[in-house]
Structures are given as structure tokens and as C-alpha cells.
Design an enzyme around this catalytic site. Sequence first.
Site, short mmCIF file in Angstrom:
data_model
loop_
_atom_site.label_atom_id
_atom_site.label_comp_id
_atom_site.label_asym_id
_atom_site.label_seq_id
_atom_site.Cartn_x
_atom_site.Cartn_y
_atom_site.Cartn_z
N ALA A 49 0.86 -1.17 0.00
CA ALA A 49 0.00 0.00 0.00
C ALA A 49 0.91 1.22 0.00
O ALA A 49 1.91 1.25 0.72
CB ALA A 49 -0.90 0.00 1.23
N MET A 76 6.47 2.55 3.22
CA MET A 76 7.38 2.23 4.34
C MET A 76 7.87 0.78 4.29
O MET A 76 8.22 0.21 5.33
CB MET A 76 6.66 2.48 5.67
#
Length: 279
Positions: free
Chosen positions: A113, A211
Site C-alpha cells: 500500500a 514504508m
Amino acid sequence: MLSNTPFEAADIIRARKPGFTPRVALILGSGLGVLAEQMTDAVSISFTELPGFPISTVHGHAGELVLGTLAGVPVACMKGRGHFYEGYGPGVMISAVRTLKLLGCEMLFVTNAAGSLRTEVDAGSLVAISDHINGLPGSPMAGPNDERFGPRFFSMSNAYDAELRELVKATAKEKGIKLHEGVYFCCAGPNFETAAEIRAFKTLGADIVGMSTVPEVVAARHCGLKVAGVSVITNLGEGMSPFQLSHEQTLKYAAIGARDLVALIPAFLERLAGMPRSA
């Protein structure tokens, strides 16, 4: 002393599913675990049972390895991954990726994502990753090198394999799925980026930001695994929309984008099934 942890994990996996040789390793990011439910003849193993596999502390990351067949291709699917921000360091995914290589995988398909740095690529969109910029403090491969898996110095020139990416794009076109293409910027997290950082990343040439992913891609290229990657866009970067960023928003829009991804990956694997294994 070099670690034998990947070999130990591989032995456990072979004992749980004897005679199984996966061709593709699949890593599913936040909210994308639904894809593993399509696998047949599946065996699930918790990361807690596998030495060297990261125990995820993040909601939306199940933390299990699923072995089975998807679209006619034997697949080893990681539901969840480890992240730098969980305190593991940049080498968080090395052992798991090496285990996948030892099992016989020839390629790694990563999903995640991500936030978009382009206004025309909004929440729910899919982006094929063409390259990345590592914003983590250091390389996952820093420290003693294990020659059993790869050389001390190695190229990242084709980090996201161009031929595999073309195959993903052709599959998306065939299925009528809109697929953008772009460069992924990896941040340490866990905080979302500032508006100033987003402007800086755009200047550096990034199109999407997240991340994760970079730790496993670097590890994969070190041990010779080809890589393909697709991001599900969950939001526009900070300062690009009036909405405050949150993990709840990430999971919500990951589920929306996952509908297309759940159609795209099996169709990609069907095409791959008709091609010979890499030597």
C-alpha cells in the site's frame, strides 16, 4: 559467523509440504491478504514457527506463509512482512527472502500500500513499480556478506525486472485494468511524511511513497531473484489533499485497490505458467 537460519526455515517448510517447489514468491502488503484465499491445496505456517521470519506488529499483516497453487503456478505467499519501523532494522526481510530462494522460487512479486505523489494517480489506483529510492538509513546488506547467497557488491540496474513488468502491463491491458507506472520511495516510518518531504521526494523523481518493499527487493536481487512489484494507492501524499492520513484510510483504500490486484496477479501467473522456468 554466518547464519544458517534460512536453511532451518526451509527444512521446516519442506517437512510441512513435502515435494513442493514454489516458482513464485509473493509478498502481500497491508489489506491485501485476501489474494491468498484463492490458493488451492494450501498449507499455512505462522511466521512464529519459522526462524528468521519477522513477527509483524501491524494490524492488517497476518504474519503467515501460505504454500499452494494459484492460477496453475506453485506459489509461496507471505501474508505480511517486517518493517524497519518495527525496530528490526533494514535487514528485516533478508532471512525470509533467502528462505524463499532456497525453496526454489525464481521470482519475487511484491505488493504494498502506498501514497501517490501524482494527483492523477488517486486512491484505489494500481502502480507497477519501475524502480525505487531507498530512504532508509543504510542498506539491508550492510554487515558481513554471505557468499552462499550472493556477492559482496551487486548491481541494482534492473531491480524491478523490465521483462516481468512488461508482462504485468500486458496482463493488465488484457484484463481492462488501469495500471500506472512509477518510482517507489521508501521511508523509515512509522509517521507519515510531511508536506515538505513529499515535495522533496517529487523533486528527486519519486512517484509513490511507502514504508516497506525496499528491504526485501534488495535482498532478492542479492540472491538472484527477479522482482516484479505493484503498489495499491491508498491516498495522495501529505499536502496534496485536504484529508488527514491514517492507517485506517490505508486499509480502506487497499481493500478497494485489491479488487483489481486480485484479478491482475492470477492472470499474470496464468501467463507465466505458459513460459519455461528460469534456469
